[in-house]
Design an enzyme around this catalytic site. Structure first.
Site, PDB file in Angstrom:
ATOM      1  CD  GLN A 127       1.287   6.557  -4.595  1.00  0.00           C
ATOM      2  OE1 GLN A 127       1.728   5.566  -5.150  1.00  0.00           O
ATOM      3  NE2 GLN A 127       1.595   6.856  -3.339  1.00  0.00           N
ATOM      4  NE  ARG A 135      -0.174   0.138   4.364  1.00  0.00           N
ATOM      5  CZ  ARG A 135      -1.411  -0.269   4.137  1.00  0.00           C
ATOM      6  NH1 ARG A 135      -1.677  -1.108   3.184  1.00  0.00           N
ATOM      7  NH2 ARG A 135      -2.404   0.180   4.873  1.00  0.00           N
ATOM      8  CB  CYS A 136       7.747   2.237   4.233  1.00  0.00           C
ATOM      9  SG  CYS A 136       8.936   2.155   2.897  1.00  0.00           S
ATOM     10  CD  GLU A 138       3.767   5.290   4.126  1.00  0.00           C
ATOM     11  OE1 GLU A 138       4.566   5.939   4.802  1.00  0.00           O
ATOM     12  OE2 GLU A 138       3.565   5.474   2.915  1.00  0.00           O
TER      13      GLU A 138
END
Lengths: 288, 806
Positions: B237, B384-385, B760
């Site tokens: 990522q 996902r945050c 997110e």
């Protein structure tokens, strides 16, 4: 997630398949849909040196009726069970149960024979076959022998099937026309094994149960034919007190594992709830 | 002008710029199976690596014998920690300031930990060899419960830290203690509690789960010994950071390392960090001189690389009797597993958990976080945050419901009463953040009106009465969640990763014919950057998005960036893109002025070119200007048309939203059915509404999974349970509720295009909505808090404990 080395066989007749099993004994395993065996091999929890694929044996497929008995070849897929007009007409609970097994992709490959022969307590068909009082045809070097589904299962993955035998067919007595039926399955999601499930087949006569058969799935290390519960319900009007007694009798024979689906206590209770709901639906469907 | 001349609307539409529901261009290859992922890569002579893993959660290793494994034809090498010590790589630094074993160095700290790395000619041989590597273990006492980690006689997990009383984030108070992090004013907060009319105190746990992307972690490392160059393709990522770290660790100069992140099949934070698989593949390629591929299987992914959450949050709120909140006090016990491998900006041991005051105007607050070691896998990634923001949002949103219950107030009304008001922005929170913008009341009111909140409450009340009368076995819950996120890490003044400031970048090059290649420091894992980045550029420089190619992930060609996670791409790289585009537009203006023989000040921008003010017939399109930039640039001007921008954001962005969940629960089985789920998001300027909607659907599905059952469980002896998709809950289309989406738009005042990031939000806001719905359903039976996850058996157990089974 990579299996060890094995030799792949694809015989074209039952006799040939049995001969391969005989010559390799414990080191060989028959392969039908592969949904249980192949993951076990990938985890190296099973490591057969010889895999005998039954998919090339045409005789092992098909559904037929003869004199009040429906015979289903072991390599008949769940998808084919769902599509069968004969089963829809005479044994609709088989269709109902098949539709609750995993998802369409799995049902294209998964077979009735593999489902009942593997002895996995999570499978749905063994309980249903006990409910329907089906008989399994086991074919070995000495020919065929019949074993009742209710006598077949010994423990998880241990059955009456000998290493050199193949479960070639399932024979099911056709229940009377107008019978009520239901398979109730509680699961966490599509594709999961049952947290608990119950199969019920019954006949009614003027509000009274004239015959009843109950079996439970995945609440012990074998499927469970709930004989006492079936007896208690037979002759009753399905009044609350009798149903409660029958549920208690069924719950009493459960011995589920505690796992991700829930603790044993929960799964036992769910077996009772599923049975109760299956009974109600079956009674609603039965002709008086 | 004639009939063929496009209208302004047609010219605008042709750009497919910001605000357009442009179809995702990457989907053309993804939906045809033509994506190029790491495992699609096949290089001549490539071999495969795979791990011997520990069956024990805590054990000494007394012997590793690879003799039998090495006898198998095709087995090339078996690496152990002893081999890695030769290149000083037996341990590696973590992003959180800890060190982590690459291969077990004398002991193991969690089940499935990497013990040895087998390199073989194919995957089958590697797996055969794994079975033959003999490892002797001596079992040690196992520490699973984080609440017991700091007991005096708790097992020592990290002998390497013995005697170290200072950690990366200050003093350690116990051999299993990692850090304490304190924020806020303790005395002011204590005073608020002393003077409060009402207080609540609830231990709210957010269980351990996992990002579980469809594609697991994997890489191919290829060392060219002749050129002294290393190329690594991997599921990264943040590829640029990986290259920097690889250079620092390997001492290969950074320019001789080529890190390439090809298509990535989802990340969700799982692919931010560096894992033993990457290091071992690189070392194995250096040793063997051939490319080495490593591909995690599903169980390895779930049980070893990067768990998320595992926060145990003791939460206290002080309030006046009218519901006005006056103080917030939170203590977090953070279970980090065997190593602190959290992927947070370096100075933030608990990420941005100090956003825990949420959307409410708390005059005083105090937060204390203790991180501890246990015999579990390391991780602590932001699934996902933004960093620990999901935990914070869950904590405050659950606690506000508990307070509402104690006050006898409606939870939506309590929120409305305490929201930061629109005229208070920019708002300084008691725990140190400056919220850039928001209009919470408008969003909440719109959500309540749309879902028919008051009517639902009336229906719920009637159902509760019917339940009490024995007429139904079903109860109903209404989950209210109003979240404020903090994303876009981040300003260099407070955000860095291993010393590299968390800026991001964009490079845009316009070709002579008016098409564009653009490259960014971010890396899409499914977010759709190839689509949306082109839309920003299209609007900014008037070239159709279809003529703009977006490339990310190749560290040789893309400008340096910190990557994609924490919803930072749009707030940071999105700004860099807009600013680079504006540099191009500025130069284009000068070229157009030269072409039209006017002063550049006499020109105005109009959709896709410049026109003379008051004489729109005299215009030059960007396409014409691009040609001129290469063909006949103005005298004394450099030819060409390209720009680079590195953007250091002045502040974070603060997306927010109002989510409502309506749930029906079968008390007898514990089965919960989501009847409705409404999500209103405010992410500021909306670049591609269709992609936003897709992001919200995906994030809500994850939130649903986490709240309702997705969990990495350990038994009391440290065995990791459910590390396969049999038990780890990934909902299918059948289980997934129907999502209703909505929005308000409050642009970020400091972002060049006003965008805030959205990917997110649905995970952050969704989890409390689901959990509050379950909890809300049981309130009338006397429950204040039921811990997640809310799978059927736990709901059934809660019902049973409340006496609902008679």
């Amino acid at each position: 997630m990579i299996p060890g080395e094995f030799t792949y066989h694809r015989p074209s007749s039952v006799a040939e398949a049995v001969a391969i099993l005989v010559s390799h004994g414990d080191e060989a395993r028959p392969l039908s849909g592969g949904h249980s065996l192949i993951p076990m091999m990938k985890l190296r929890m099973a490591a057969p040196e010889h895999l005998v694929d039954l998919g090339g044996i045409a005789d092992l497929k098909g559904i037929s009726e003869d004199g009040g008995t429906i015979t289903i070849g072991c390599m008949t897929t769940q998808h084919e069970l769902i599509g069968s007009d004969l089963l829809a007409d005479k044994l609709p609970i088989v269709r109902e149960t098949s539709l609750l097994i995993a998802d369409p992709q799995i049902r294209y490959m998964g077979t009735l024979g593999g489902n009942v022969a593997n002895g996995d307590p999570g499978n749905d068909m063994p309980g249903l076959m006990q409910c329907l009082n089906a008989t399994y045809v086991l074919t070995g070097p000495d020919g065929d022998r019949d074993v009742a589904a209710r006598d077949f299962y010994e423990a998880a993955y241990f059955t009456a099937l000998a290493p050199e035998e193949i479960l070639t067919a399932v024979k099911i007595p056709v229940p009377p026309a107008g019978h009520g039926y239901a398979y109730e399955k509680l699961k966490r999601k599509v594709g999961d094994y049952a947290t608990a499930a119950a199969a019920v087949v019954l006949t009614m006569n003027g509000g009274t149960v004239s015959s009843c058969s109950v079996a439970l799935t995945n609440v012990a290390d074998t499927p469970l034919y709930a004989a006492d519960a079936s007896t208690i319900l037979t002759g009753s009007t399905l009044d609350d007190a009798t149903v409660k007694n029958a549920v208690a009798a069924a719950e009493a024979i459960t011995d589920p594992a505690s796992d991700g689906r829930g603790p044993a206590e929960y799964r036992t209770k769910m077996a009772g709830i599923m049975m109760q709901r299956a009974l109600a639906r079956a009674a609603e469907r039965a002709s008086a | 002008m004639n009939d063929m001349t496009p209208t302004r609307e047609q010219r605008e539409a042709a750009l497919e710029g910001m605000g357009c529901k442009r179809k995702r261009v990457e989907d053309v290859r993804f939906t045809q199976g033509k994506g190029q992922y790491v495992d699609d890569l096949k290089l001549p002579g490539m071999v495969f690596g795979d791990f011997v893993r520990s069956p024990y959660p805590h054990a000494k290793i007394t012997k590793i014998d690879a003799t039998e494994a090495l006898k198998i034809p095709g087995v090339i090498a078996v690496l152990t920690a002893e081999d890695l010590k030769g290149v000083n790589l037996a341990w590696m630094p973590t992003l959180a300031g800890d060190v982590q074993m690459v291969l077990a160095d004398g002991k193991v700290l969690y089940q499935n930990q990497e013990v040895a790395f087998v390199v073989a000619e194919d995957r089958y041989i590697a797996d055969d060899a794994i079975q033959l590597v003999e490892v002797e273990y001596e079992e040690l006492p196992v520490l699973v419960d984080p609440f017991k980690s700091m007991e005096p006689d708790a097992p020592v997990l990290r002998p390497d830290l013995e005697g170290k009383t200072e950690g990366a984030h200050g003093p350690r108070k116990h051999h299993n203690h990692i850090f304490n992090w304190e924020v806020g004013d303790k005395d002011e907060t204590a005073k608020a509690f002393a003077e409060a009319d009402v207080t609540i105190n609830e231990m709210i746990s957010y269980h351990r789960t996992h990002p579980s992307p469809l594609e697991t972690c994997q890489c191919v490392a290829s060392m060219d010994k002749v050129k002294g160059e290393l190329t690594v393709w991997g599921t990264f990522q943040a590829p640029h950071v990986i290259r920097t770290v690889a250079s620092l660790l390997s001492t290969i100069p950074e320019h001789k390392i080529h890190v390439i992140a090809p298509d990535i099949g989802g990340g969700f934070g799982n692919k931010v960090g560096a894992y033993p698989g990457y290091i071992c593949s690189i070392v194995a390629s250096i040793v063997t001189g051939v490319p080495v591929k490593w591909v995690e299987d599903r169980m390895e992914n779930l049980s070893t690389t990067s768990f998320a959450r595992d926060y145990h949050m003791t939460t206290e709120i002080a309030a006046k009797s009218d519901g006005t909140v006056t103080g917030l006090k939170v203590h977090v016990l953070a279970d980090h597993g065997g190593f602190d491998a959290c992927a947070d900006p370096s100075k933030w041991p608990a990420g941005f958990f100090n956003i825990v005051t949420g959307s409410y105007d708390f005059p005083a607050a105090h937060l204390s976080v203790d991180g501890v070691y246990t015999n579990k896998a390391p991780g602590g990634v932001a699934y996902r945050c933004s960093f620990r923001v999901t935990e914070a949002a869950y904590c405050i949103e659950r606690a506000m419901d508990v307070l509402a219950q104690k006050l006898g107030m409606d939870p939506a009304d309590l929120r409305m009463k305490n929201f930061v008001k629109a005229d208070q922005f920019p708002y300084q929170s008691a725990l140190g953040w400056e919220y850039d913008s928001g209009d919470y009341h408008t969003a909440m009111q719109k959500a309540m009106d749309t879902i028919g909140y008051r009517e639902l409450r009336a229906e719920q009340k009637a159902k509760q009465e019917a339940f009490k009368r024995g007429e139904t076995r079903e109860i109903m819950g209404i989950g209210v969640s109003f979240f404020t996120e903090i994303v876009g890490a981040g300003p260099s003044k407070n955000c860095d990763i291993l010393g590299v400031a968390m800026f991001d970048s964009a490079e845009i090059r316009v070709h002579p014919t008016g098409s564009v290649i653009s490259r960014m420091g971010t890396k899409s894992q499914g977010q759709g950057h190839e689509t949306t980045w082109a839309q920003i550029i299209a609007t900014e420089i008037g070239i159709p998005a279809a003529d703009i190619m977006v490339e990310e992930g190749n560290t040789d060609t893309a400008p340096y960036g910190l990557g994609t996670y924490g919803s930072r791409s749009t707030p940071v790289a999105g700004a860099a893109i807009a600013l680079a585009a504006r540099k191009i537009r500025n130069k284009a203006q000068m070229i157009a002025a030269h072409m039209l023989e006017v002063s550049e000040y006499d020109l105005e921008w109009d959709i896709d070119g410049f026109q003379v003010k008051g004489n729109p017939e005299a215009r030059k399109s960007m396409k014409e200007i691009a040609w001129a930039a290469y063909h006949a640039p103005p005298p004394n001007m450099e030819p060409g048309l390209e720009a680079v921008s590195y953007y250091d954001p002045p502040n974070m962005t603060y997306p927010f939203g109002a989510y409502f969940c309506v749930m029906d629960i079968d008390v007898d089985t514990g089965v919960a059915t989501t009847r409705r789920f409404y999500a209103l998001d405010d992410c500021g300027t909306r670049i591609n509404p269709m992609i936003i909607e897709g992001q919200v659907h995906g994030g809500l599905t994850e939130a649903f999974a986490i709240a309702m059952g997705q969990e990495i469980r350990y038994d009391e002896t440290g065995n990791v349970l459910g590390a396969s998709f049999m038990d780890f809950f990934i909902p299918t289309a059948v289980e997934t509720p129907h999502w209703e989406t909505d929005h308000t738009v409050t642009p970020s005042p400091h972002h060049p295009i006003g965008a805030k990031g959205v990917g997110e939000s649905p995970n952050v806001g969704g989890v409390p909505a689901f959990s509050n719905a379950v909890n809300d359903a049981f309130q009338f039976l006397g429950s204040t808090h039921i811990q997640m996850p809310h799978d059927s058996w736990r709901i059934w157990k809660a019902a049973k404990d409340l006496g609902a089974h008679g």
